[in-house]
Design a protein around this motif. Structure first.
Motif, short mmCIF file in Angstrom:
data_model
loop_
_atom_site.label_atom_id
_atom_site.label_comp_id
_atom_site.label_asym_id
_atom_site.label_seq_id
_atom_site.Cartn_x
_atom_site.Cartn_y
_atom_site.Cartn_z
N PHE A 111 0.40 12.69 -0.08
CA PHE A 111 0.22 14.01 -0.40
C PHE A 111 0.02 15.24 0.63
O PHE A 111 -0.61 15.50 -0.41
CB PHE A 111 -1.31 12.77 -0.67
CG PHE A 111 -1.45 11.50 -1.74
CD1 PHE A 111 -1.70 12.29 -2.83
CD2 PHE A 111 -1.16 10.88 -1.20
CE1 PHE A 111 -1.76 11.34 -4.31
CE2 PHE A 111 -1.77 9.33 -2.05
CZ PHE A 111 -1.15 9.57 -3.87
N GLY A 112 -0.19 14.82 2.00
CA GLY A 112 -0.41 16.17 2.62
C GLY A 112 0.23 16.94 2.56
O GLY A 112 -0.16 18.14 1.71
N PRO A 113 1.93 17.37 1.73
CA PRO A 113 3.37 18.13 1.42
C PRO A 113 2.61 19.19 0.74
O PRO A 113 3.09 19.90 -0.61
CB PRO A 113 4.31 17.89 1.35
CG PRO A 113 3.81 16.45 2.05
CD PRO A 113 2.86 15.74 1.77
N LEU B 145 1.05 -1.14 -0.05
CA LEU B 145 0.21 -0.20 0.04
C LEU B 145 0.88 0.79 -0.18
O LEU B 145 0.15 2.00 -0.79
CB LEU B 145 -0.82 -0.22 1.19
CG LEU B 145 -1.78 1.28 1.24
CD1 LEU B 145 -2.34 2.05 0.47
CD2 LEU B 145 -2.60 1.87 2.75
N GLU B 146 1.86 1.33 0.56
CA GLU B 146 2.63 2.45 0.63
C GLU B 146 3.04 2.45 -0.05
O GLU B 146 3.39 4.12 -0.78
CB GLU B 146 3.70 2.74 1.55
CG GLU B 146 4.70 3.60 2.18
CD GLU B 146 5.24 4.05 3.57
OE1 GLU B 146 6.34 4.65 4.02
OE2 GLU B 146 5.88 1.99 3.75
N THR B 147 4.81 1.64 -1.36
CA THR B 147 4.62 1.60 -2.53
C THR B 147 3.58 2.23 -3.38
O THR B 147 3.98 3.17 -4.04
CB THR B 147 4.75 0.57 -3.03
OG1 THR B 147 6.10 -0.35 -1.72
CG2 THR B 147 5.66 0.64 -4.02
N ALA B 148 2.29 1.80 -3.03
CA ALA B 148 1.20 2.28 -4.84
C ALA B 148 1.37 4.37 -3.81
O ALA B 148 0.94 5.55 -4.96
CB ALA B 148 0.22 1.74 -4.20
N LEU B 149 0.95 4.53 -2.71
CA LEU B 149 0.67 6.26 -2.16
C LEU B 149 1.80 6.78 -2.81
O LEU B 149 1.48 8.20 -2.82
CB LEU B 149 -0.18 5.70 -0.76
CG LEU B 149 -0.91 5.08 -0.96
CD1 LEU B 149 -0.94 4.87 0.70
CD2 LEU B 149 -2.35 5.39 -1.41
N TRP B 150 2.75 6.15 -2.81
CA TRP B 150 4.15 6.74 -3.22
C TRP B 150 4.30 7.38 -4.64
O TRP B 150 4.48 8.48 -4.40
CB TRP B 150 5.26 6.06 -2.11
CG TRP B 150 6.92 6.80 -3.14
CD1 TRP B 150 7.11 7.65 -2.77
CD2 TRP B 150 7.13 6.48 -4.43
NE1 TRP B 150 8.34 8.44 -3.54
CE2 TRP B 150 8.37 7.41 -4.37
CE3 TRP B 150 7.44 5.07 -5.34
CZ2 TRP B 150 9.57 6.77 -5.12
CZ3 TRP B 150 8.42 5.67 -5.86
CH2 TRP B 150 9.52 6.33 -6.14
N ALA B 151 4.03 5.82 -5.42
CA ALA B 151 4.61 6.63 -6.53
C ALA B 151 3.49 7.53 -7.07
O ALA B 151 3.02 8.56 -7.96
CB ALA B 151 3.81 4.68 -7.20
N GLU B 152 1.98 7.05 -6.71
CA GLU B 152 1.10 7.89 -7.01
C GLU B 152 0.87 9.58 -6.65
O GLU B 152 1.09 10.30 -6.93
CB GLU B 152 -0.19 7.59 -6.33
CG GLU B 152 -0.71 6.57 -7.35
CD GLU B 152 -1.65 6.87 -8.71
OE1 GLU B 152 -1.22 7.82 -9.53
OE2 GLU B 152 -2.09 5.85 -9.25
#
Length: 478
Positions: A250-252, A138-145
């Motif tokens: 995504f926050g920054p 999950l973290e990998t996908a969110l980082w990449a998006e």
């Protein structure tokens, strides 16, 4: 990533996740016997927004160790620049050409090397990207998006390359294919009058070729921003951990200054339209007819979904029975509400379209007379309760089937769409109850207004050897 005609893949489940169909959907059910129990299925939905405007939907379900992540941007075919037809689709391709930390096509390699699948597509009202991965990625996908939302790293060479790819798609899928673009691309251009709903969504080749790198940069900074996007996660994850990842990556990101949405309204159609188009590649003629549908989320909208089920969905549908079984005019009748998706994942004006291929000896007028023979009884008297109940069961089954498609992507698709369009992804749990509220009287009232001949556009595709002359392209209102 090629533009995908999702309606054509209705009921499709990817082979690698076929065992997860209807499991990786975050749904639970109350115990109870009989059909009534099906209406008590609930999708787990947690919804919140980041300070930068990103809409976030979480739908945990621990049935299978996979997750689906979808990022939806509120930019689609309808609102692309008037001098850049096809640009929304071109830009979808550009999102795979590299970002701040991932080079060209490395996003694809990252997902595939971790055992996942992915895709992207352009639709009427959004452009979306999704991945299905093992739960621990999950973290990998969110980082990449987040990396490609935060900024693209493309160059002029990549832009020229993707302009060529999209141009070839147009040639392969439309210009050099029998019945290319029929009816999903053709019909909106004839049935609608507002340019935003009626232009060539795939794009004119000259417009695609005219796009520049500054155009790409401006488009990304404007529309690919957190305040114009929704992030949906479904599957086997811990919500608290997911929130930390979302905030971290995504926050920054900074919000953009979004332009005003264009007016997409369509005037009430008062006269039936008859159009013809020649096709040099097809051997048999085809016909499509379309009706403007009610506004989303109205009682009539839900009634129209049931009329779709009654008329063309499945072998028991009235038009299949009349045109295929009884008259033998065609081998199948296709169509529905929103041919680029489903009846739920769009926002602006929409068409209910039915289409079929037929033998040259059959006259289009005879087909439409048969169609009217099926439709007019729905307008002249209420349907019996048994017919209505069957339509509700079919619509409910289609909806639940959608939830399980492609490892939870079908559910993510609806949740993200409702977040973008309604600011309320929990609407997913009201759909069945709204369908169940439709009465025979409301069904008749809806048919009287929306299935009237004066609300209809009929398009005939003629083999060029039989066409007297190629008709002019549909006028585009400015």
């Amino acid at each position: 990533m090629a533009l995908r005609i999702q309606r054509a893949a209705r009921g499709l489940v990817w082979p690698m996740i076929v065992a997860l169909a209807a499991l990786c959907c975050g749904v639970t059910a109350q115990a109870g016997p009989g059909p009534a129990a099906a209406s008590e299925f609930k999708v787990a939905v947690e919804y919140y927004k980041l300070p930068n405007g990103l809409r976030v939907v979480l739908s945990p379900d621990h049935t299978a160790p996979t997750i689906c992540v979808g990022v939806y941007y509120h930019i689609g075919f309808r609102i692309e620049p008037k001098d850049r037809t096809g640009f929304a689709h071109l830009f979808e391709h550009m999102m795979f050409q590299g970002s701040q930390n991932l080079g060209k096509m490395e996003f694809v390699k990252l997902v595939q090397q971790n055992g996942g699948i992915l895709n992207g597509s352009t639709r009427f009202d959004f452009t979306n990207y999704f991945e299905v991965l093992p739960a621990n990625k999950l973290e990998t996908a969110l980082w990449a998006e987040a990396d490609r939302m935060g900024g693209l790293a493309v160059n002029d060479e990549n832009l020229k390359n993707q302009q060529g790819v999209v141009g070839n798609e147009v040639k392969v899928n439309v210009l050099n294919r029998p019945l290319g673009g029929f009816p999903w691309l053709d019909m909106p251009q004839y049935a609608n009058s507002n340019w935003y709903n009626a232009h060539n969504f795939y794009g004119e080749l000259k417009d695609i070729e005219a796009a520049t790198l500054p155009d790409v940069d401006s488009f990304h900074k404007t529309y690919y921003a957190p305040n114009n996007a929704a992030l949906a996660i479904a599957g086997d994850f811990d919500p608290a951990e997911a929130k930390r990842f979302v905030e971290k990556y995504f926050g920054p990101l900074k919000a953009s200054q979004l332009p005003a949405q264009p007016d997409l309204a369509e005037p009430r159609q008062e006269k039936e339209k008859h159009e013809a188009k020649s096709d040099a590649l097809t051997k048999r003629p085809a016909i499509a007819f379309a009706y403007h549908v009610p506004d989303r989320n109205t009682p009539e909208y839900y009634a129209m979904i049931l009329l779709d089920e009654i008329l063309i969905e499945g072998g028991d549908s009235l038009l299949h029975q009349e045109l295929v079984q009884k008259r033998g005019i065609t081998g199948s009748v296709e169509g529905g509400i929103n041919l680029l998706g489903n009846p739920y994942n769009y926002q602006g004006p929409m068409l209910f379209i039915a289409n079929l291929i037929y033998d040259p000896a059959t006259k289009p007028d005879a087909i439409m007379q048969a169609v009217d023979g099926v439709i007019e009884p729905l307008r002249s008297k209420p349907v019996d309760q048994k017919t209505l109940d069957r339509a509700v069961v079919k619509a409910r089954s289609d909806l639940y089937d959608t939830f399980g498609q492609q490892g939870g992507f079908g559910l993510v698709d609806i949740l993200a769409s409702f977040a973008l369009f309604d600011d309320n992804p929990a609407r997913v749990n009201t759909l069945v109850s709204q369908l169940e509220k439709v009465t025979p009287e409301l069904l008749q009232k809806t048919a009287q207004e929306y299935l009237r001949p004066t609300n209809r556009t009929v398009l005939v595709i003629e083999p060029k050897t039989q066409a007297a002359a190629a008709p002019a392209a549909p006028a585009q209102n400015q």
